[in-house]
Design a protein around this motif. Sequence first.
Motif, PDB file in Angstrom:
ATOM      1  N   ILE A 153       8.438  -5.877  10.577  1.00  0.00           N
ATOM      2  CA  ILE A 153       8.145  -5.494  11.959  1.00  0.00           C
ATOM      3  C   ILE A 153       6.945  -4.554  12.023  1.00  0.00           C
ATOM      4  O   ILE A 153       6.032  -4.734  12.831  1.00  0.00           O
ATOM      5  CB  ILE A 153       9.373  -4.841  12.617  1.00  0.00           C
ATOM      6  CG1 ILE A 153      10.502  -5.855  12.769  1.00  0.00           C
ATOM      7  CG2 ILE A 153       9.009  -4.251  13.975  1.00  0.00           C
ATOM      8  CD1 ILE A 153      11.799  -5.282  13.289  1.00  0.00           C
ATOM      9  N   VAL A 154       6.933  -3.555  11.165  1.00  0.00           N
ATOM     10  CA  VAL A 154       5.855  -2.554  11.191  1.00  0.00           C
ATOM     11  C   VAL A 154       4.513  -3.187  10.829  1.00  0.00           C
ATOM     12  O   VAL A 154       3.483  -2.890  11.430  1.00  0.00           O
ATOM     13  CB  VAL A 154       6.172  -1.374  10.249  1.00  0.00           C
ATOM     14  CG1 VAL A 154       4.972  -0.435  10.134  1.00  0.00           C
ATOM     15  CG2 VAL A 154       7.382  -0.600  10.762  1.00  0.00           C
ATOM     16  N   LYS A 155       4.524  -4.096   9.857  1.00  0.00           N
ATOM     17  CA  LYS A 155       3.261  -4.718   9.441  1.00  0.00           C
ATOM     18  C   LYS A 155       2.705  -5.665  10.499  1.00  0.00           C
ATOM     19  O   LYS A 155       1.532  -6.027  10.455  1.00  0.00           O
ATOM     20  CB  LYS A 155       3.452  -5.431   8.103  1.00  0.00           C
ATOM     21  CG  LYS A 155       3.543  -4.447   6.943  1.00  0.00           C
ATOM     22  CD  LYS A 155       3.770  -5.124   5.611  1.00  0.00           C
ATOM     23  CE  LYS A 155       3.851  -4.081   4.502  1.00  0.00           C
ATOM     24  NZ  LYS A 155       4.130  -4.695   3.176  1.00  0.00           N
ATOM     25  N   LYS A 156       3.534  -6.064  11.445  1.00  0.00           N
ATOM     26  CA  LYS A 156       3.027  -6.841  12.575  1.00  0.00           C
ATOM     27  C   LYS A 156       2.282  -5.939  13.555  1.00  0.00           C
ATOM     28  O   LYS A 156       1.384  -6.374  14.263  1.00  0.00           O
ATOM     29  CB  LYS A 156       4.178  -7.552  13.297  1.00  0.00           C
ATOM     30  CG  LYS A 156       4.628  -8.834  12.625  1.00  0.00           C
ATOM     31  CD  LYS A 156       5.617  -9.581  13.501  1.00  0.00           C
ATOM     32  CE  LYS A 156       5.985 -10.925  12.886  1.00  0.00           C
ATOM     33  NZ  LYS A 156       6.935 -11.678  13.744  1.00  0.00           N
ATOM     34  N   GLU A 157       2.707  -4.665  13.588  1.00  0.00           N
ATOM     35  CA  GLU A 157       2.089  -3.700  14.494  1.00  0.00           C
ATOM     36  C   GLU A 157       0.880  -3.014  13.865  1.00  0.00           C
ATOM     37  O   GLU A 157      -0.069  -2.657  14.554  1.00  0.00           O
ATOM     38  CB  GLU A 157       3.122  -2.628  14.900  1.00  0.00           C
ATOM     39  CG  GLU A 157       4.283  -3.154  15.703  1.00  0.00           C
ATOM     40  CD  GLU A 157       3.839  -3.660  17.074  1.00  0.00           C
ATOM     41  OE1 GLU A 157       2.966  -3.027  17.688  1.00  0.00           O
ATOM     42  OE2 GLU A 157       4.368  -4.694  17.513  1.00  0.00           O
ATOM     43  N   ILE A 158       0.922  -2.826  12.538  1.00  0.00           N
ATOM     44  CA  ILE A 158      -0.158  -2.143  11.822  1.00  0.00           C
ATOM     45  C   ILE A 158      -0.679  -3.078  10.741  1.00  0.00           C
ATOM     46  O   ILE A 158       0.079  -3.506   9.873  1.00  0.00           O
ATOM     47  CB  ILE A 158       0.337  -0.843  11.157  1.00  0.00           C
ATOM     48  CG1 ILE A 158       1.111   0.031  12.147  1.00  0.00           C
ATOM     49  CG2 ILE A 158      -0.831  -0.048  10.589  1.00  0.00           C
ATOM     50  CD1 ILE A 158       1.770   1.231  11.514  1.00  0.00           C
ATOM     51  N   SER A 159      -1.956  -3.370  10.796  1.00  0.00           N
ATOM     52  CA  SER A 159      -2.502  -4.311   9.820  1.00  0.00           C
ATOM     53  C   SER A 159      -2.477  -3.738   8.406  1.00  0.00           C
ATOM     54  O   SER A 159      -2.268  -4.452   7.435  1.00  0.00           O
ATOM     55  CB  SER A 159      -3.942  -4.681  10.191  1.00  0.00           C
ATOM     56  OG  SER A 159      -4.766  -3.525  10.243  1.00  0.00           O
TER      57      SER A 159
ATOM     58  N   GLU B 203      -7.398   2.229  11.757  1.00  0.00           N
ATOM     59  CA  GLU B 203      -6.564   2.858  10.735  1.00  0.00           C
ATOM     60  C   GLU B 203      -5.573   3.791  11.419  1.00  0.00           C
ATOM     61  O   GLU B 203      -5.949   4.589  12.286  1.00  0.00           O
ATOM     62  CB  GLU B 203      -7.426   3.656   9.751  1.00  0.00           C
ATOM     63  CG  GLU B 203      -8.335   2.798   8.883  1.00  0.00           C
ATOM     64  CD  GLU B 203      -7.572   2.128   7.761  1.00  0.00           C
ATOM     65  OE1 GLU B 203      -6.364   2.395   7.612  1.00  0.00           O
ATOM     66  OE2 GLU B 203      -8.191   1.330   7.034  1.00  0.00           O
ATOM     67  N   MET B 204      -4.298   3.691  11.042  1.00  0.00           N
ATOM     68  CA  MET B 204      -3.290   4.588  11.592  1.00  0.00           C
ATOM     69  C   MET B 204      -2.955   5.648  10.552  1.00  0.00           C
ATOM     70  O   MET B 204      -2.732   5.340   9.385  1.00  0.00           O
ATOM     71  CB  MET B 204      -2.027   3.810  11.983  1.00  0.00           C
ATOM     72  CG  MET B 204      -0.955   4.691  12.614  1.00  0.00           C
ATOM     73  SD  MET B 204       0.521   3.751  13.142  1.00  0.00           S
ATOM     74  CE  MET B 204      -0.061   3.041  14.666  1.00  0.00           C
ATOM     75  N   LEU B 205      -2.949   6.894  10.962  1.00  0.00           N
ATOM     76  CA  LEU B 205      -2.647   7.989  10.039  1.00  0.00           C
ATOM     77  C   LEU B 205      -1.234   7.847   9.487  1.00  0.00           C
ATOM     78  O   LEU B 205      -0.328   7.343  10.179  1.00  0.00           O
ATOM     79  CB  LEU B 205      -2.802   9.331  10.757  1.00  0.00           C
ATOM     80  CG  LEU B 205      -4.224   9.691  11.229  1.00  0.00           C
ATOM     81  CD1 LEU B 205      -4.189  10.971  12.045  1.00  0.00           C
ATOM     82  CD2 LEU B 205      -5.154   9.822  10.040  1.00  0.00           C
TER      83      LEU B 205
END
Length: 236
Positions: free
Chosen positions: A125-131, A59-61
């Motif tokens: 792009i971001v959703k490729k880096e953060i699930s 999980e990313m804050l």
Amino acid sequence: MVESREFEGKTVEEAIDKACRELNLKREQLQIDVITSGSSGIFGIVGTRKARIRVSPKEMLPDDQVKLAKEVLENILNTFDVPVVVEGSVKNDQIYLDIISNGSGLFIGRRGQTLDALQYIVNKIVKKEISRCLPIVVDSENYRERRKKSLVDLAKQLGRKARKSSKPVASSPMNAHDRRIIHLTLKKEKGVRTKSKGEGAFRKVVVFPVRKGNSTRGGAQGSSSRKDPPQAGRDE
């Protein structure tokens, strides 16, 4: 709750590589728990046992998500060769990126089309880096709110015109998000109902007067044969 999955391999490293490939995530984006380390057995024949791991996306804050989204948008905007500043924050469970520039009209585009394109690309792009990432809204000079207000005013105007003329009234072609605002606004209005018509870029909203005694009101999605999907960035 974050979903976890188990993977096997001849070694722990092989199991981790398999997890990264199948989940399309980098190793550092995974929480990895080793269930069994595996064993090569005797001479690699007897008593061999595969390694098993349990993984789940980290999980990313929210603040870290904002930082990443802001960086992605800045990298895209740098190609425009126009001085620009991007401010990021979290509002209403969304990441809000505000483009500040003397050339903001360039980034907004006709009816916000450039903003919509930037928003779509940044989300992808971001959703490729953060699930699991908050929806991202890209804005400039409070355009989103100003556009919404103008669409609400337009919807009410179309509603009045339909009631007064007792004839259907159509909007100009609109994207799904703009049509949704028209539908939702007139859903609360008495004496009219709405329906989307047309295909692709030519799809528009038609406002129909409702005769007395007919209880049908608003609810474009209910009256249309094809629903308008909500926008991915949820910026209505």
